[in-house]
Design an enzyme around this catalytic site. Structure first.
Site, PDB file in Angstrom:
ATOM      1  N   CYS A 133      43.349  43.410  47.781  1.00 26.41           N
ATOM      2  CA  CYS A 133      44.388  43.979  46.926  1.00 26.41           C
ATOM      3  C   CYS A 133      43.811  44.433  45.586  1.00 26.41           C
ATOM      4  O   CYS A 133      43.564  43.606  44.698  1.00 26.41           O
ATOM      5  CB  CYS A 133      45.497  42.958  46.722  1.00 26.41           C
ATOM      6  N   CYS A 136      46.055  43.693  42.556  1.00 22.49           N
ATOM      7  CA  CYS A 136      46.100  42.290  42.142  1.00 22.49           C
ATOM      8  C   CYS A 136      44.795  41.869  41.457  1.00 22.49           C
ATOM      9  O   CYS A 136      44.815  41.150  40.466  1.00 22.49           O
ATOM     10  CB  CYS A 136      46.308  41.369  43.347  1.00 22.49           C
ATOM     11  N   ASP A 137      43.657  42.298  41.999  1.00 21.61           N
ATOM     12  CA  ASP A 137      42.377  41.743  41.546  1.00 21.61           C
ATOM     13  C   ASP A 137      41.486  42.722  40.791  1.00 21.61           C
ATOM     14  O   ASP A 137      40.443  42.322  40.244  1.00 21.61           O
ATOM     15  CB  ASP A 137      41.574  41.224  42.762  1.00 21.61           C
TER      16      ASP A 137
END
Ligand SMILES: Cc1cc2nc3c(=O)[nH]c(=O)nc-3n(C[C@H](O)[C@H](O)[C@H](O)COP(=O)(O)OP(=O)(O)OC[C@H]3O[C@@H](n4cnc5c(N)ncnc54)[C@H](O)[C@@H]3O)c2cc1C
Length: 306
Positions: A133, A136-137
């Protein structure tokens, strides 16, 4: 005596939430059980192709959908369904929070999950350089060198997002040309720090306690290894239906639930909508998932009335 709900919607993504809005308006007593409110769209940094909702982050978009469904008073239970059985005419759903729900009808709207590459180092370095992701990261790789594996919309969108944060982005794809929408490919071609490596597979992810480099199946600039700090795997997806094994729904070759035009499945009382199905000609988008959710609920309404 256990309450038997008229409908349990499994999944709180676009298909499940659209279905809930329609179910509320049709007056169908129901509950939604879904692990992530908003579903996959929460993972994208930017959604700009849903009519009337311009330039929104995936997170804001999802929150709006969740709030709209909740406006009608539905209970959305934030957990997963572990298994389903059907006894006589009643579905019995076992939830991860130890609760059991009973329902006359169910709507499966559980979308897909990311496909793993199943190569050496992928599992070991997950969270230590390997991610599924970018939204997200990606932030953890600010000013660093990263790779993205894949050639579809998700991979292209991830590469672009990372290009704004990272020093360099390698987009590694096994095919000869990207299969992402022209909207994405055009943007990528204008991005100075995205380098595309075509016709190439990553065969191993290397590093002791964190990702250091990847091994390619062919030389790139005279080297079979590429150094990088992060690797984002965007290699397609598989349908989320393990929990439904007990009710034996008919699926296509890739495991997607087969649906009819009204979103009924091979099992009486079970409907399916969104990315988890073989519907909408395999076009997996918010707009198609939501449409199937609405179509399914109209059909459920008619069936319950009968
Ligand atoms: C990075 C990225 C970018 C995207 N960008 C766009 C875009 O710009 N425009 C667009 O239209 N589409 C985009 N998509 C595609 C879009 O997100 C999907 O098509 C859409 O979310 C599908 O909706 P769905 O409800 O079918 O499934 P999902 O969104 O996958 O939702 C599934 C729901 O089911 C839940 N669930 C799964 N298993 C269980 C279980 N066992 N028990 C209970 N709940 C469960 C999940 O937590 C979730 O709530 C993007 C997707 C990704 C990954």
């Amino acid at each position: 005596m256990e309450k038997i709900h008229d409908l349990i919607i499994i999944g709180a993504g676009p298909a499940g939430l659209a279905a809930s809005i329609y179910a509320s308006r049709y007056g169908i007593e129901h509950k939604v059980v879904g692990s992530i409110l908003g579903g996959q769209i929460t993972e994208t940094h930017d959604i700009d192709n849903y009519p009337g909702m311009e330039n929104m982050t995936g997170f804001d978009f999802s929150q709006k959908w969740g709030a709209h469904a909740k406006k009608y008073g539905v209970e959305i239970v934030s957990t997963t369904i572990d298994s389903i059985m059907k006894k006589k005419e009643v579905f019995i759903l076992a939830l991860a929070n130890q609760e059991t729900l009973h329902a006359r009808t169910i709507l499966l709207a559980t979308g897909t999950k990311r496909r793993k590459l199943a190569i050496a180092g992928e599992k070991h370095l997950l969270g230590m350089g390997v991610s599924y992701c970018a939204t997200c990261d990606g932030f953890f790789y600010k000013n660093k060198i990263v790779g993205v594996i894949g050639g579809g919309d998700s991979a292209a969108s991830a590469a672009l997002y990372l290009s704004n944060l990272c020093e360099k982005v390698y987009l590694i794809y096994r095919g000869a040309e990207l299969k992402a929408e022209p909207y994405w490919t055009k943007k990528i071609s204008h991005s100075e720090n995205v380098e595309i490596i075509f016709n190439t597979n990553v065969v191993e992810i290397l590093g002791r306690d964190k990702l250091e480099r990847v091994e390619l199946d062919k030389e790139y600039k005279n080297n079979c290894q590429l150094e990088m700090d992060g690797l984002f795997i965007e290699a397609g997806s598989v349908p989320n239906i393990e929990y439904a094994r007990g009710i034996k729904l008919e699926t296509d070759k890739k495991g997607y639930i087969k649906i009819n035009p009204d979103c009924t499945t091979s099992l009486t009382g079970a409907w399916a909508a969104g990315d988890v199905t073989d519907g909408s000609d395999g076009f997996q988008q918010v707009i198609t998932a939501a449409a199937e959710g609405a179509i399914a609920v109209r059909s459920i309404f008619r069936w319950l009335k009968e």
